[in-house]
Design a protein around this motif. Structure first.
Motif, PDB file in Angstrom:
ATOM      1  N   GLU A   1      26.325  27.944-108.765  1.00 49.19           N
ATOM      2  CA  GLU A   1      25.396  27.515-109.805  1.00 49.19           C
ATOM      3  C   GLU A   1      24.029  27.272-109.169  1.00 49.19           C
ATOM      4  O   GLU A   1      23.939  26.996-107.970  1.00 49.19           O
ATOM      5  CB  GLU A   1      25.888  26.231-110.485  1.00 49.19           C
TER       6      GLU A   1
ATOM      7  N   LYS B   1      20.201  25.244-109.397  1.00 49.25           N
ATOM      8  CA  LYS B   1      19.527  24.057-109.924  1.00 49.25           C
ATOM      9  C   LYS B   1      18.021  24.311-109.917  1.00 49.25           C
ATOM     10  O   LYS B   1      17.480  24.802-108.929  1.00 49.25           O
ATOM     11  CB  LYS B   1      19.854  22.832-109.075  1.00 49.25           C
TER      12      LYS B   1
ATOM     13  N   HIS C   1      15.999  17.804-113.900  1.00 46.66           N
ATOM     14  CA  HIS C   1      16.814  18.827-113.246  1.00 46.66           C
ATOM     15  C   HIS C   1      17.592  19.638-114.284  1.00 46.66           C
ATOM     16  O   HIS C   1      18.139  19.066-115.240  1.00 46.66           O
ATOM     17  CB  HIS C   1      17.792  18.191-112.254  1.00 46.66           C
TER      18      HIS C   1
ATOM     19  N   LYS D   1      20.692  22.657-114.546  1.00 50.52           N
ATOM     20  CA  LYS D   1      21.733  23.388-113.823  1.00 50.52           C
ATOM     21  C   LYS D   1      22.179  24.589-114.651  1.00 50.52           C
ATOM     22  O   LYS D   1      22.305  24.496-115.882  1.00 50.52           O
ATOM     23  CB  LYS D   1      22.949  22.490-113.557  1.00 50.52           C
TER      24      LYS D   1
END
Length: 294
Positions: free
Chosen positions: A265, A267, A276, A278
């Motif tokens: 993944e 970020k 943030h 994701k």
């Protein structure tokens, strides 16, 4: 409303003025970026200036950007504002610590030192307007005063301030901009200079309970001050997940495929508000499919 700014005129249009109180805005920016006291003071001053200068923007999507690049340990600041009182920004090195300056105050000038101030106005033309001047002191208010005089040929007085509590919360923040328009008489100029010379600091006035209206009345009341508008101001970032997705897609299909192949993944961090985001491998694959169809 807690934080707000006002626009005003005086002396039958020979003077225009802005004043703002911005404690909550600066506190929210400090919390978003976990800034040190000196970085909070620097960022807060520039955000306050941007809020007032942004009030001049006419178009719905017009944007003002103030950028300072300095040789000091703070590195610089970047702030943007629209015409609706929304301001966002960040310090390049938010955790910088410095001893107080010779006056026992937060050393904003030392944190920025020598450098360049850029004022960028994106008002829907082919190219944005860009004005640049050297930093005079790094204290920001003096630098903007110099910018107005040299780049826009508008004699101005700019006051900006952020007062911190010992626990690193913001006690007061705000500022004013007073500008003389073409045709202002020497008598008016002399009287305003005398008034301004008697002001200790903008934060002292705010800490004494003065409102933006009262501050401008003290300075310009004898010239027939007229408040034109009052507008809330806030620390507000317009980033969201869909915008971040578009930014990821813009880096290219091959690069997205490489991320998918790595099986991790990703970020993404918004510099302006420190939020943030994701994205899982499945979400990246879905993004790639959509980008390919388009």
């Amino acid at each position: 409303m807690n934080d707000y700014m006002i626009r005003a005129t005086a002396a039958e249009g020979q003077i225009r003025a802005f004043a703002a109180t911005t404690r909550d805005m600066v506190e929210n920016a400090k919390n978003a970026h976990n800034t040190s006291p000196v970085a909070t003071a620097a960022l807060g001053r520039l955000m306050t200036a941007a809020a007032m200068m942004g009030a001049d923007l006419k178009g719905e999507k017009d944007l003002l950007t103030l950028r300072i690049e300095g040789s000091g340990p703070l590195g610089g600041l970047l702030v943007t504002a629209n015409g609706h009182g929304d301001v966002k920004g960040y310090a390049f090195n938010p955790d910088v610590m410095l001893p107080p300056n010779a006056q026992g105050k937060l050393d904003v000038g030392g944190s920025l030192d020598l450098g360049v101030l850029s004022v960028i106005k994106d008002i829907g033309l082919k190219e944005p307007y860009v004005g640049q001047t050297q930093l005079v002191t790094g204290e920001i208010a003096e630098d903007l005063t110099y910018y107005f005089a040299t780049s826009e040929q508008v004699p101005s007085s700019v006051a900006l301030g952020v007062l911190m509590n010992k626990d690193n919360t913001v006690r007061q923040a705000g500022g004013f901009i007073i500008q003389l328009l073409p045709g202002a008489s020497d008598e008016i100029i002399d009287k305003i200079e005398a008034k301004l010379s008697g002001i200790s600091s903008i934060t002292a006035l705010l800490n004494a309970g003065k409102t933006p209206e009262e501050i401008l009345t003290d300075i310009l009341g004898e010239f027939g001050l007229e408040i034109l508008s009052k507008m809330p101001v806030q620390f507000h970032c317009d980033c969201d997940r869909s915008r971040v997705e578009k930014a990821i897609i813009s880096i290219g299909k091959k690069e997205i495929q490489d991320m998918i192949n790595e099986g991790r993944e990703i970020k993404v961090n918004c510099q302006f508000c420190n939020k943030h985001y994701k994205f899982s491998v499945d979400e990246l694959e879905d993004m790639l499919k959509r980008a390919t169809r388009e």
